[in-house]
Write a protein that holds these residues in place. Structure first.
Motif, PDB file in Angstrom:
ATOM      1  N   LEU A 124      19.040 -54.578  -0.684  1.00  0.00           N
ATOM      2  CA  LEU A 124      19.422 -54.236   0.683  1.00  0.00           C
ATOM      3  C   LEU A 124      20.932 -54.037   0.788  1.00  0.00           C
ATOM      4  O   LEU A 124      21.408 -53.099   1.424  1.00  0.00           O
ATOM      5  CB  LEU A 124      18.967 -55.330   1.650  1.00  0.00           C
ATOM      6  CG  LEU A 124      17.459 -55.453   1.844  1.00  0.00           C
ATOM      7  CD1 LEU A 124      17.114 -56.687   2.672  1.00  0.00           C
ATOM      8  CD2 LEU A 124      16.884 -54.209   2.491  1.00  0.00           C
ATOM      9  N   GLU A 125      21.679 -54.921   0.166  1.00  0.00           N
ATOM     10  CA  GLU A 125      23.142 -54.832   0.258  1.00  0.00           C
ATOM     11  C   GLU A 125      23.680 -53.598  -0.472  1.00  0.00           C
ATOM     12  O   GLU A 125      24.795 -53.162  -0.192  1.00  0.00           O
ATOM     13  CB  GLU A 125      23.776 -56.110  -0.294  1.00  0.00           C
ATOM     14  CG  GLU A 125      23.506 -57.327   0.587  1.00  0.00           C
ATOM     15  CD  GLU A 125      24.254 -58.569   0.115  1.00  0.00           C
ATOM     16  OE1 GLU A 125      25.308 -58.428  -0.519  1.00  0.00           O
ATOM     17  OE2 GLU A 125      23.757 -59.675   0.393  1.00  0.00           O
ATOM     18  N   PHE A 152      22.894 -50.712  -0.005  1.00  0.00           N
ATOM     19  CA  PHE A 152      23.044 -49.619   0.956  1.00  0.00           C
ATOM     20  C   PHE A 152      24.373 -49.711   1.705  1.00  0.00           C
ATOM     21  O   PHE A 152      24.778 -48.758   2.367  1.00  0.00           O
ATOM     22  CB  PHE A 152      21.875 -49.620   1.964  1.00  0.00           C
ATOM     23  CG  PHE A 152      20.576 -49.187   1.356  1.00  0.00           C
ATOM     24  CD1 PHE A 152      19.603 -50.118   1.022  1.00  0.00           C
ATOM     25  CD2 PHE A 152      20.323 -47.850   1.089  1.00  0.00           C
ATOM     26  CE1 PHE A 152      18.406 -49.726   0.443  1.00  0.00           C
ATOM     27  CE2 PHE A 152      19.129 -47.442   0.516  1.00  0.00           C
ATOM     28  CZ  PHE A 152      18.168 -48.391   0.186  1.00  0.00           C
ATOM     29  N   GLY A 153      25.031 -50.868   1.606  1.00  0.00           N
ATOM     30  CA  GLY A 153      26.287 -51.072   2.317  1.00  0.00           C
ATOM     31  C   GLY A 153      27.326 -50.003   2.010  1.00  0.00           C
ATOM     32  O   GLY A 153      27.876 -49.373   2.935  1.00  0.00           O
ATOM     33  N   LEU A 168      26.800 -46.768   3.654  1.00  0.00           N
ATOM     34  CA  LEU A 168      27.053 -46.757   5.100  1.00  0.00           C
ATOM     35  C   LEU A 168      28.541 -46.848   5.435  1.00  0.00           C
ATOM     36  O   LEU A 168      28.942 -46.610   6.567  1.00  0.00           O
ATOM     37  CB  LEU A 168      26.317 -47.919   5.773  1.00  0.00           C
ATOM     38  CG  LEU A 168      24.792 -47.834   5.766  1.00  0.00           C
ATOM     39  CD1 LEU A 168      24.178 -49.148   6.255  1.00  0.00           C
ATOM     40  CD2 LEU A 168      24.318 -46.682   6.633  1.00  0.00           C
ATOM     41  N   GLU A 213      28.454 -53.066   8.036  1.00  0.00           N
ATOM     42  CA  GLU A 213      27.452 -52.438   7.166  1.00  0.00           C
ATOM     43  C   GLU A 213      26.206 -53.321   7.049  1.00  0.00           C
ATOM     44  O   GLU A 213      25.080 -52.818   7.050  1.00  0.00           O
ATOM     45  CB  GLU A 213      28.036 -52.187   5.766  1.00  0.00           C
ATOM     46  CG  GLU A 213      29.083 -51.069   5.688  1.00  0.00           C
ATOM     47  CD  GLU A 213      30.474 -51.530   6.065  1.00  0.00           C
ATOM     48  OE1 GLU A 213      30.652 -52.722   6.417  1.00  0.00           O
ATOM     49  OE2 GLU A 213      31.412 -50.696   6.021  1.00  0.00           O
ATOM     50  N   THR A 243      22.363 -52.457   8.151  1.00  0.00           N
ATOM     51  CA  THR A 243      21.279 -52.557   7.170  1.00  0.00           C
ATOM     52  C   THR A 243      20.221 -53.546   7.641  1.00  0.00           C
ATOM     53  O   THR A 243      19.021 -53.283   7.535  1.00  0.00           O
ATOM     54  CB  THR A 243      21.840 -53.007   5.810  1.00  0.00           C
ATOM     55  OG1 THR A 243      22.859 -52.107   5.389  1.00  0.00           O
ATOM     56  CG2 THR A 243      20.745 -53.047   4.761  1.00  0.00           C
ATOM     57  N   GLU A 250      16.223 -52.964   8.346  1.00  0.00           N
ATOM     58  CA  GLU A 250      15.243 -53.747   7.576  1.00  0.00           C
ATOM     59  C   GLU A 250      14.298 -54.498   8.492  1.00  0.00           C
ATOM     60  O   GLU A 250      13.087 -54.545   8.239  1.00  0.00           O
ATOM     61  CB  GLU A 250      15.974 -54.723   6.646  1.00  0.00           C
ATOM     62  CG  GLU A 250      15.086 -55.393   5.605  1.00  0.00           C
ATOM     63  CD  GLU A 250      14.408 -56.672   6.090  1.00  0.00           C
ATOM     64  OE1 GLU A 250      14.752 -57.173   7.188  1.00  0.00           O
ATOM     65  OE2 GLU A 250      13.522 -57.180   5.357  1.00  0.00           O
ATOM     66  N   LEU A 263      20.769 -47.920  13.078  1.00  0.00           N
ATOM     67  CA  LEU A 263      21.638 -47.854  11.901  1.00  0.00           C
ATOM     68  C   LEU A 263      23.053 -47.397  12.291  1.00  0.00           C
ATOM     69  O   LEU A 263      24.046 -47.849  11.724  1.00  0.00           O
ATOM     70  CB  LEU A 263      21.023 -46.879  10.902  1.00  0.00           C
ATOM     71  CG  LEU A 263      21.243 -47.082   9.415  1.00  0.00           C
ATOM     72  CD1 LEU A 263      20.961 -48.501   8.979  1.00  0.00           C
ATOM     73  CD2 LEU A 263      20.346 -46.126   8.626  1.00  0.00           C
TER      74      LEU A 263
END
Lengths: 192, 209
Positions: free
Chosen positions: B129-130, B132-133, B136, B154, B158, B162, B188
């Motif tokens: 998940l992180e 994607f930081g 973004l 960010e 995220t 989620e 988002l």
């Protein structure tokens, strides 16, 4: 139970793990619970009760809606920082690994928070979709899970400004959201 | 453990089969014999490539997330250099939703079953998940208040996506995820752009009859 789950995860633990950590004989466990699941559900219920108590204690009639949100969020973060194993049980194990009854309790807790936050829609500057409230809470959840996974529960109260920003920005102008984040920062720094 | 002994096709089948087994049976109840039979892989080949079932599950999860990551990044790049950050994010999100909707069982593995394995799996899931930081982070330049944005913006974005995805998948609505694109675009983008601009971007991706 919470400590055992924090070490191995709910799926992997046995009753023996729980009684070993509690330094109790098995028959003591069996006097209170018929199964691992029943004990875990009782732990989740305890977390919900403690959280409700902490939020109620943070409330006061003279507070504005936003102040209530601020103080309630701080109370929850401080509770989680003080009891990280319980926090993991509630935020991760109940969500992912435990039986359906535990997940429903987790979901119910989220719904209560969302209901509080939905009061902010009255002040919304633009039409936010119905899922925006869930998203707002979700941002806080991911930050909390990150610190719990990393073993940094003591840092949770310091995330209050970011969490407040994330929960109000779907509804308020960004500058206003930043003002509330700054209020949160002052609260954290003052320890008041 | 090196898994070059197993040819790529067999490894792919094995990875899919073990994730299906995890989703259907839950952690601790995986029947390796059933997985191997389903994948058409021998026990010998399995043992030559993996130390144990957990190692195989983690490898399968990494393959799943790598595939999603590649698809999302390619979708963002495909929007072209002239497109703005909101358009790139929308394109990446649209692709992610279609990927998850096309494989609802894998969506459940991603969001629920794999993290149920315990602390190491939860850490791996969190890392995904992180990841994607950084994708973004371009939102800080797109934001009117970029330098004033909170440090964790960010993660807030995220986490918002989620949580919405988790609820939809958990409620058995994975196949309908593409219809959630407008709502997810809002959640988002809103930490970066504020509600008015996020709502405008949401309208751009809303289907119009």
């Amino acid at each position: 139970m919470a400590s055992a789950c924090a070490r191995k995860g709910y799926a992997a633990i046995e009753i023996e793990d729980v009684v070993a950590l509690a330094v109790l004989p098995r028959h003591a466990f069996e006097r209170h619970f018929t199964s691992k699941e029943e004990c875990a559900l009782a732990a989740v219920d305890q977390i919900l009760a403690d959280t409700t108590w902490a939020v109620a204690n943070a409330n006061s009639p003279e507070l504005t809606d936003w102040q209530r949100l601020l103080y309630a969020a701080r109370a929850v973060l401080e509770l989680m920082a003080a009891q990280p194993s319980y926090a993991r049980l509630a935020c991760m194990e109940a969500r992912h690994a435990m039986p359906a009854d535990a997940y429903e309790r987790y979901a119910a807790g989220i719904r209560v928070i969302m209901a509080m936050l939905d009061r902010a829609r009255a002040y919304a500057v633009a039409a936010a979709p119905s899922s925006a409230t869930r998203g707002a809470v979700g941002g806080a959840e991911l930050l909390i899970r990150r610190e719990l996974i990393a073993g940094r529960a003591e840092r949770l109260p310091k995330l209050l400004p970011d969490i407040i920003y994330g929960t109000v920005v779907p509804f308020l102008d960004q500058h206003e959201a930043l003002c509330y984040a700054e209020l949160a920062r002052e609260l954290v720094n003052s320890g008041g | 453990m090196n898994n070059t002994e197993m040819e790529a096709g067999a490894r792919g089948r094995l990875h899919r089969a073990i994730l299906v087994e995890l989703e259907e049976k839950g952690p601790g109840r995986i029947e390796l014999s059933r997985v191997l039979w389903s994948a058409g892989v021998s026990e010998h080949d399995f043992e030559a490539s993996y130390e144990n079932v957990e190692e195989c599950i983690f490898a399968a999860y990494d393959e799943l997330t790598a595939r999603l990551d590649t698809a999302v990044r390619e979708a963002c790049r495909a929007t072209g250099k002239r497109s703005g950050w909101p358009e790139r994010v929308s394109a990446g999100l649209d692709t992610l939703l279609k990927e998850l909707a096309a494989r609802p069982q894998m969506a459940r593995v991603l969001l629920r079953s794999f993290p149920s394995l315990g602390p190491p799996a939860q850490a791996r899931s969190q890392a995904f998940l992180e990841s994607f930081g950084p994708m973004l982070a371009g939102g800080r330049d797109a934001s009117e208040i970029g330098s004033d944005l909170p440090a964790e913006v960010e993660m807030l974005a995220t986490g918002a996506a989620e949580a919405i995805l988790f609820e939809e998948v958990e409620s058995g609505r994975a196949e309908s995820l593409p219809a959630m694109l407008p709502s997810l675009v809002f959640s988002l983008l809103v930490p970066f752009l504020g509600p008015a601009d996020a709502a405008a971007e949401m309208e751009k991706v809303r289907p119009h009859d």
